[in-house]
Design a protein around this motif. Sequence first.
Motif, PDB file in Angstrom:
ATOM      1  N   ILE A 194      -2.510   6.285   4.274  1.00  0.00           N
ATOM      2  CA  ILE A 194      -3.836   5.662   4.237  1.00  0.00           C
ATOM      3  C   ILE A 194      -4.109   4.923   5.542  1.00  0.00           C
ATOM      4  O   ILE A 194      -5.197   5.044   6.136  1.00  0.00           O
ATOM      5  CB  ILE A 194      -3.942   4.723   3.018  1.00  0.00           C
ATOM      6  CG1 ILE A 194      -3.981   5.558   1.732  1.00  0.00           C
ATOM      7  CG2 ILE A 194      -5.161   3.811   3.131  1.00  0.00           C
ATOM      8  CD1 ILE A 194      -3.933   4.738   0.467  1.00  0.00           C
ATOM      9  N   ILE A 195      -3.140   4.152   6.012  1.00  0.00           N
ATOM     10  CA  ILE A 195      -3.314   3.410   7.269  1.00  0.00           C
ATOM     11  C   ILE A 195      -3.567   4.371   8.426  1.00  0.00           C
ATOM     12  O   ILE A 195      -4.470   4.163   9.250  1.00  0.00           O
ATOM     13  CB  ILE A 195      -2.073   2.536   7.546  1.00  0.00           C
ATOM     14  CG1 ILE A 195      -2.006   1.384   6.545  1.00  0.00           C
ATOM     15  CG2 ILE A 195      -2.091   1.993   8.976  1.00  0.00           C
ATOM     16  CD1 ILE A 195      -0.722   0.580   6.615  1.00  0.00           C
ATOM     17  N   ASN A 196      -2.792   5.431   8.485  1.00  0.00           N
ATOM     18  CA  ASN A 196      -2.879   6.367   9.616  1.00  0.00           C
ATOM     19  C   ASN A 196      -4.166   7.179   9.621  1.00  0.00           C
ATOM     20  O   ASN A 196      -4.536   7.738  10.663  1.00  0.00           O
ATOM     21  CB  ASN A 196      -1.685   7.319   9.596  1.00  0.00           C
ATOM     22  CG  ASN A 196      -0.367   6.612   9.852  1.00  0.00           C
ATOM     23  OD1 ASN A 196      -0.338   5.529  10.441  1.00  0.00           O
ATOM     24  ND2 ASN A 196       0.721   7.212   9.400  1.00  0.00           N
ATOM     25  N   ASN A 197      -4.844   7.264   8.477  1.00  0.00           N
ATOM     26  CA  ASN A 197      -6.027   8.121   8.375  1.00  0.00           C
ATOM     27  C   ASN A 197      -7.294   7.355   8.011  1.00  0.00           C
ATOM     28  O   ASN A 197      -8.240   7.937   7.476  1.00  0.00           O
ATOM     29  CB  ASN A 197      -5.759   9.232   7.360  1.00  0.00           C
ATOM     30  CG  ASN A 197      -4.692  10.193   7.838  1.00  0.00           C
ATOM     31  OD1 ASN A 197      -4.921  11.007   8.729  1.00  0.00           O
ATOM     32  ND2 ASN A 197      -3.491  10.089   7.271  1.00  0.00           N
ATOM     33  N   SER A 198      -7.317   6.061   8.340  1.00  0.00           N
ATOM     34  CA  SER A 198      -8.500   5.226   8.105  1.00  0.00           C
ATOM     35  C   SER A 198      -9.000   4.664   9.429  1.00  0.00           C
ATOM     36  O   SER A 198      -8.199   4.223  10.268  1.00  0.00           O
ATOM     37  CB  SER A 198      -8.170   4.064   7.161  1.00  0.00           C
ATOM     38  OG  SER A 198      -7.721   4.537   5.918  1.00  0.00           O
ATOM     39  N   ARG A 199     -10.305   4.675   9.605  1.00  0.00           N
ATOM     40  CA  ARG A 199     -10.867   4.121  10.843  1.00  0.00           C
ATOM     41  C   ARG A 199     -10.744   2.601  10.863  1.00  0.00           C
ATOM     42  O   ARG A 199     -10.559   2.004  11.911  1.00  0.00           O
ATOM     43  CB  ARG A 199     -12.332   4.551  10.979  1.00  0.00           C
ATOM     44  CG  ARG A 199     -12.486   6.059  11.147  1.00  0.00           C
ATOM     45  CD  ARG A 199     -13.918   6.502  11.328  1.00  0.00           C
ATOM     46  NE  ARG A 199     -13.974   7.966  11.486  1.00  0.00           N
ATOM     47  CZ  ARG A 199     -14.120   8.810  10.472  1.00  0.00           C
ATOM     48  NH1 ARG A 199     -14.257   8.346   9.224  1.00  0.00           N
ATOM     49  NH2 ARG A 199     -14.139  10.111  10.687  1.00  0.00           N
ATOM     50  N   LYS A 200     -10.864   1.976   9.693  1.00  0.00           N
ATOM     51  CA  LYS A 200     -10.625   0.530   9.559  1.00  0.00           C
ATOM     52  C   LYS A 200      -9.761   0.314   8.332  1.00  0.00           C
ATOM     53  O   LYS A 200      -9.958   0.967   7.302  1.00  0.00           O
ATOM     54  CB  LYS A 200     -11.930  -0.258   9.421  1.00  0.00           C
ATOM     55  CG  LYS A 200     -12.830  -0.205  10.634  1.00  0.00           C
ATOM     56  CD  LYS A 200     -13.936  -1.272  10.561  1.00  0.00           C
ATOM     57  CE  LYS A 200     -13.377  -2.645  10.848  1.00  0.00           C
ATOM     58  NZ  LYS A 200     -14.471  -3.677  10.975  1.00  0.00           N
ATOM     59  N   PHE A 205       0.796  -6.564  11.019  1.00  0.00           N
ATOM     60  CA  PHE A 205      -0.620  -6.885  11.173  1.00  0.00           C
ATOM     61  C   PHE A 205      -1.256  -6.141  12.350  1.00  0.00           C
ATOM     62  O   PHE A 205      -2.487  -6.080  12.433  1.00  0.00           O
ATOM     63  CB  PHE A 205      -0.804  -8.392  11.349  1.00  0.00           C
ATOM     64  CG  PHE A 205      -0.724  -9.158  10.067  1.00  0.00           C
ATOM     65  CD1 PHE A 205      -1.632  -8.932   9.049  1.00  0.00           C
ATOM     66  CD2 PHE A 205       0.261 -10.102   9.870  1.00  0.00           C
ATOM     67  CE1 PHE A 205      -1.570  -9.637   7.862  1.00  0.00           C
ATOM     68  CE2 PHE A 205       0.343 -10.818   8.687  1.00  0.00           C
ATOM     69  CZ  PHE A 205      -0.574 -10.579   7.677  1.00  0.00           C
ATOM     70  N   SER A 206      -0.458  -5.590  13.236  1.00  0.00           N
ATOM     71  CA  SER A 206      -1.020  -4.834  14.350  1.00  0.00           C
ATOM     72  C   SER A 206      -1.775  -3.597  13.869  1.00  0.00           C
ATOM     73  O   SER A 206      -2.579  -3.029  14.613  1.00  0.00           O
ATOM     74  CB  SER A 206       0.086  -4.412  15.324  1.00  0.00           C
ATOM     75  OG  SER A 206       0.999  -3.529  14.697  1.00  0.00           O
ATOM     76  N   GLU A 207      -1.537  -3.189  12.614  1.00  0.00           N
ATOM     77  CA  GLU A 207      -2.177  -1.997  12.061  1.00  0.00           C
ATOM     78  C   GLU A 207      -3.308  -2.326  11.100  1.00  0.00           C
ATOM     79  O   GLU A 207      -3.893  -1.422  10.498  1.00  0.00           O
ATOM     80  CB  GLU A 207      -1.128  -1.152  11.328  1.00  0.00           C
ATOM     81  CG  GLU A 207       0.033  -0.732  12.207  1.00  0.00           C
ATOM     82  CD  GLU A 207       1.156  -0.103  11.414  1.00  0.00           C
ATOM     83  OE1 GLU A 207       1.271   1.135  11.464  1.00  0.00           O
ATOM     84  OE2 GLU A 207       1.905  -0.844  10.753  1.00  0.00           O
ATOM     85  N   ILE A 208      -3.618  -3.603  10.963  1.00  0.00           N
ATOM     86  CA  ILE A 208      -4.626  -4.068  10.010  1.00  0.00           C
ATOM     87  C   ILE A 208      -5.835  -4.603  10.768  1.00  0.00           C
ATOM     88  O   ILE A 208      -5.700  -5.291  11.781  1.00  0.00           O
ATOM     89  CB  ILE A 208      -4.046  -5.185   9.106  1.00  0.00           C
ATOM     90  CG1 ILE A 208      -2.794  -4.702   8.379  1.00  0.00           C
ATOM     91  CG2 ILE A 208      -5.093  -5.682   8.122  1.00  0.00           C
ATOM     92  CD1 ILE A 208      -3.013  -3.514   7.474  1.00  0.00           C
TER      93      ILE A 208
END
Length: 272
Positions: A211-217, A238-241
Amino acid sequence: MGGEKNGNSDTSGGKHAAVRKRHDLITRMVREQGFMAIGALADHFDVTPQTVRRDINILCDQGRLARHHGGAGPVVSTENVGYTDRQVLYHEEKKRIAKLVVEHIPPRSSLFINMGTTNEEVAKELCKRDHLRVITNNLNVAKILSANQNIDILVAGGIVRHRDCGIVGESAIDFLRQFKVDYGIIGISGIDLDGTLLDFDYREVSAARSIINNSRKVFLVTDRSKFGRNAMVRLGSFSEIDCLFTDSPPPEEIMEHLRRHEVEMYCPDGAE
């Protein structure tokens, strides 16, 4: 500090916020030190041992601490609180978080929503909106959203976890990887004070990573009980949020990570 040795009720009037603050401080002290005796906590907060026992009982019922003879220790990092218990813990706070999240979802958006009781509250709020497309590996979320015929719902296939109706496994991950969406809404089991995002089930983490890798935000939704909480599987940082939605500002150590990674934080109006 607490001034409760006069026998006044913990929950009367203006004391509610003070009691909640004491609970948060007790939780933090126990997690940092590994074990705290009832007497030591009573002396630190200037309250009676009976008050501390009551505090510990409440915190253990909420899944924030574990009871031990003469005191309390941290919750083990290998097992989450039961799903039905999590549904009622911080329920009002989760509802407020959900309302705030949905305010930041524009019409005609595409979304991922993963597992978690806070995410189920988000789904209830999303039901009031139209023209959304939602992809989920949570059967409870799918069931909630099915009440609105103007929301398209896509459900991952895979192994259904009986305890919470989450869908896990390689087929679920492969399904999630097929999409690129506007918003990914993820829950979490714990946030270490060093900024690490944590969960209990590596299979759930694998789905959340997709989900993280395939979401624009990416929106992280969590109540304050997850701050400083132990869990053994690393999800990320948090660098990915992009945004954190919570009911109360986290400890300063976590705030520093939010600032460093420029993560926007949203709390409901009036959150302490």
